[in-house]
Write an enzyme that holds these catalytic residues in place. Structure first.
Site, mmCIF file in Angstrom:
data_model
loop_
_atom_site.group_PDB
_atom_site.id
_atom_site.type_symbol
_atom_site.label_atom_id
_atom_site.label_comp_id
_atom_site.label_asym_id
_atom_site.label_seq_id
_atom_site.Cartn_x
_atom_site.Cartn_y
_atom_site.Cartn_z
ATOM 1 N N ALA A 31 1.255 4.734 -1.900
ATOM 2 C CA ALA A 31 0.403 5.022 -3.489
ATOM 3 C C ALA A 31 2.235 4.910 -4.562
ATOM 4 O O ALA A 31 1.355 4.086 -5.246
ATOM 5 C CB ALA A 31 0.550 6.939 -4.051
ATOM 6 N N ASN A 60 -5.950 11.963 0.736
ATOM 7 C CA ASN A 60 -4.894 11.234 1.442
ATOM 8 C C ASN A 60 -5.312 10.383 1.614
ATOM 9 O O ASN A 60 -6.908 10.798 2.659
ATOM 10 C CB ASN A 60 -3.792 12.126 1.860
ATOM 11 C CG ASN A 60 -2.543 11.126 2.663
ATOM 12 O OD1 ASN A 60 -1.537 10.660 2.125
ATOM 13 N ND2 ASN A 60 -2.287 11.835 3.683
ATOM 14 N N LYS A 61 -4.912 9.437 3.570
ATOM 15 C CA LYS A 61 -5.413 8.628 3.859
ATOM 16 C C LYS A 61 -6.311 9.250 4.570
ATOM 17 O O LYS A 61 -5.729 10.212 5.645
ATOM 18 C CB LYS A 61 -4.299 8.289 5.571
ATOM 19 C CG LYS A 61 -4.630 7.169 5.573
ATOM 20 C CD LYS A 61 -5.315 6.485 5.939
ATOM 21 C CE LYS A 61 -4.999 5.640 4.745
ATOM 22 N NZ LYS A 61 -6.415 4.717 3.801
ATOM 23 N N ASP A 107 -2.118 11.285 -2.245
ATOM 24 C CA ASP A 107 -2.749 9.784 -2.577
ATOM 25 C C ASP A 107 -3.161 9.751 -4.826
ATOM 26 O O ASP A 107 -3.028 9.751 -4.955
ATOM 27 C CB ASP A 107 -3.784 8.909 -2.160
ATOM 28 C CG ASP A 107 -3.792 8.253 -1.379
ATOM 29 O OD1 ASP A 107 -3.234 8.608 -0.258
ATOM 30 O OD2 ASP A 107 -3.095 6.756 -1.924
ATOM 31 N N ARG A 111 -7.160 -0.748 -7.240
ATOM 32 C CA ARG A 111 -8.201 0.581 -5.979
ATOM 33 C C ARG A 111 -7.907 1.898 -6.372
ATOM 34 O O ARG A 111 -7.066 2.410 -7.893
ATOM 35 C CB ARG A 111 -6.910 0.747 -4.675
ATOM 36 C CG ARG A 111 -6.709 -0.193 -3.888
ATOM 37 C CD ARG A 111 -5.568 -0.116 -2.919
ATOM 38 N NE ARG A 111 -6.504 0.744 -1.868
ATOM 39 C CZ ARG A 111 -5.540 1.280 -0.524
ATOM 40 N NH1 ARG A 111 -4.386 0.960 -0.002
ATOM 41 N NH2 ARG A 111 -6.369 1.519 0.234
ATOM 42 N N ARG A 152 0.835 -1.375 0.388
ATOM 43 C CA ARG A 152 -0.279 0.324 0.062
ATOM 44 C C ARG A 152 0.831 1.227 0.051
ATOM 45 O O ARG A 152 2.124 1.123 -0.152
ATOM 46 C CB ARG A 152 -1.267 -0.141 1.066
ATOM 47 C CG ARG A 152 -0.885 -0.691 2.323
ATOM 48 C CD ARG A 152 0.091 0.265 3.604
ATOM 49 N NE ARG A 152 -0.126 1.617 3.202
ATOM 50 C CZ ARG A 152 1.215 2.089 3.160
ATOM 51 N NH1 ARG A 152 2.464 2.448 3.309
ATOM 52 N NH2 ARG A 152 0.983 3.319 3.535
HETATM 53 O O1 MRU Z 1 -4.257 3.265 2.134
HETATM 54 P P1 MRU Z 1 -3.265 3.175 1.862
HETATM 55 O O2 MRU Z 1 -2.723 2.441 3.377
HETATM 56 O O3 MRU Z 1 -2.492 3.207 0.674
HETATM 57 O O4 MRU Z 1 -3.033 4.843 2.192
HETATM 58 C C1 MRU Z 1 -1.180 5.460 2.353
HETATM 59 C C2 MRU Z 1 -1.890 6.959 1.665
HETATM 60 O O5 MRU Z 1 -2.409 7.940 2.541
HETATM 61 C C3 MRU Z 1 -0.345 7.641 1.701
HETATM 62 O O6 MRU Z 1 -0.384 8.912 2.914
HETATM 63 C C4 MRU Z 1 0.121 8.076 0.313
HETATM 64 O O7 MRU Z 1 -0.419 6.651 -0.100
HETATM 65 C C5 MRU Z 1 1.246 8.452 0.549
HETATM 66 S S1 MRU Z 1 2.625 7.150 0.274
HETATM 67 C C6 MRU Z 1 4.068 7.939 0.085
#
Ligand code: MRU
Length: 331
Positions: A34, A233-234, A223, A75, A32
Site C-alpha cells: 500500500a 489486507n492480503k 491496505d 488498483r 506493490r
Molecule cells: O497485493 P499486494 O502485494 O500489494 O498486497 C500487499 C499487502 O496486503 C500488504 O500487507 C499491505 O499493502 C501493507 S504493505 C506495508
C-alpha cells in the site's frame, strides 16, 4: 522501480516514463504494497508532467488530470493510492502557478516529500510498537510489508525490524502468502538480508504452530482500515486473525495513518480487487490444476475489528473501541 515480480531470483530495475506506464506497473505488481503504491502514484504524476516539453500551463494541467485518472484506476483496494493522489492534487489546487515548469517542479517535490515522510513514518511505527513486543518472541507475519512494500523501512516488518535492532530476540514464521508468494519471495529475502531469524511456512500452518504454543503474536500490514477498525489486507489475513483469536494470541495491524480511511464506515464498504485466474492456476510456468478449473482469486480480505488487538500507527497505538479511538487519532 525494482521489479518485485521476479525477486528473489533476479534483481532488475525498470524505468517508467509516463503515468500510463506507472499505472501498468502498479497493476502488474512490479511495485506493490500500500505505501509503495501511494508513493509510486505520486511519482507517476511527476514523470507524466516531466515528459511534456510544452510551456502551456493549461495544457499541462489537462495532462495532469488525465494522469491522475489513469493512476486512480490501477488498483482499487489500497487507500494509499487515492490518499497520495488526493494529497498532491489538493496541494496543487491550493497553489498558484505562473509557469508550466513551476507545476512540474512542485509535483516532483511533493512526490519526494511523500517518499521521505514514508520512511520516517515507518520508523516511528516500529518505535511505537516496541512496548508490545516481548524481549523474546515468535511472530507470524503475512504477505510482505517491508522496505519493498513501503518506501524503505516497512510497517509490520518494520515492527519486527525495530524490535530486532533494539535487542529483542525475534523469530518470524513467514506465511508464504499464496498466490503471489510475497512472503516466500520477498519477506524471506528481506529478513535474510536483515539477519532476522525466520522460518517459511505454508499459509495453512499457522494454526498448527499456535496450537503448539509456539506463537507469541501476529503482525500484519493493511491496505485500508475502515472507520470501525475493520481492516483489508492480503488474502489469508482473515484466516490468520481467526486462528489467533481462537488461541488467545495478540493480533496486531501496523500501518501509517494514510491507510486509515474514516470515509469508509466498515469493511463491507471496501472494494476487494479480484485478480486473474492464472495467479492461482500456475506456479511459475507450471499449471497445477486441470484445464477448465474455475478459480476465485480475491487479492484481499477483511478482518473484522473484533479480531484485532491493536492498530499500530506513527501517531501511536490504537486500541478498541476503534470507532472512537481511530477518530480521536485524527482529531
Ligand atoms: O497485493 P499486494 O502485494 O500489494 O498486497 C500487499 C499487502 O496486503 C500488504 O500487507 C499491505 O499493502 C501493507 S504493505 C506495508
Amino acid at each position: 522501480m525494482l521489479d518485485q515480480r521476479i525477486l528473489p531470483g533476479e534483481v532488475l530495475y525498470l524505468d517508467f516514463n509516463s503515468a500510463e506506464e506507472v499505472a501498468a506497473a502498479i497493476r502488474d505488481m512490479v511495485i506493490r504494497g500500500a505505501p509503495a503504491i501511494g508513493a509510486a502514484a505520486a511519482y507517476g504524476l511527476a514523470v507524466e508532467l516531466r515528459q511534456s516539453d510544452s510551456d502551456d500551463l493549461e495544457l499541462l494541467s489537462e495532462k495532469y488530470g488525465k494522469a491522475d485518472e489513469v493512476l486512480r484506476a490501477s488498483r482499487p483496494t489500497a487507500v494509499n493510492l487515492f490518499w497520495a493522489l488526493d494529497r498532491v492534487s489538493n496541494r496543487v489546487n491550493d497553489t498558484t502557478f505562473t509557469t508550466a515548469q513551476e507545476l512540474k517542479d512542485f509535483v516532483l517535490a511533493e512526490a519526494h516529500l511523500i517518499a521521505k515522510e514514508d520512511v520516517e513514518i515507518c520508523r516511528q511505527i516500529g518505535l511505537n510498537a516496541l512496548e508490545l513486543i516481548p524481549k523474546q518472541a515468535t511472530a507470524v507475519h503475512h504477505c510482505n510489508t517491508g522496505g519493498l512494500a513501503t518506501v524503505g523501512y516497512g510497517t509490520a516488518l518494520g515492527v519486527i525490524r525495530t524490535a530486532h535492532e533494539n535487542g529483542h530476540d525475534i523469530s518470524v514464521l513467514v506465511d508464504e502468502t499464496r498466490p503471489r508468494l510475497q512472503g516466500a519471495r520477498l519477506t524471506a529475502w528481506e529478513l535474510k538480508q536483515l539477519g532476522i531469524k525466520h522460518k517459511l511456512i505454508v499459509d495453512g500452518a499457522s494454526g498448527f504452530y499456535m496450537k503448539q504454543g509456539q506463537v507469541d503474536f501476529c503482525v500484519v500490514g493493511c491496505d485500508r482500515v475502515a472507520a470501525n477498525g475493520d481492516t483489508a489486507n492480503k488474502i489469508g489475513t482473515y484466516n490468520l486473525a481467526l486462528a489467533a483469536y481462537a488461541h488467545g494470541i495478540p493480533f496486531y495491524v501496523a500501518g501509517p495513518t494514510s491507510t486509515i480511511d474514516l470515509s469508509t464506515a466498515s469493511g463491507d464498504d471496501i472494494e476487494i480487487e479480484e485478480r486473474t485466474d492464472t495467479e492461482v492456476l500456475l506456479v511459475g510456468e507450471e499449471r497445477i490444476a486441470p484445464e477448465g478449473t474455475e478459480v476465485g482469486n480475491p487479492a484481499f480480505d477483511v478482518t473484522a475489528a473484533k479480531y484485532i488487538s491493536a492498530i499500530i500507527t506513527e501517531k501511536g497505538i490504537v486500541y478498541p473501541p476503534f470507532v472512537e479511538n481511530l477518530k480521536a487519532l485524527f482529531d
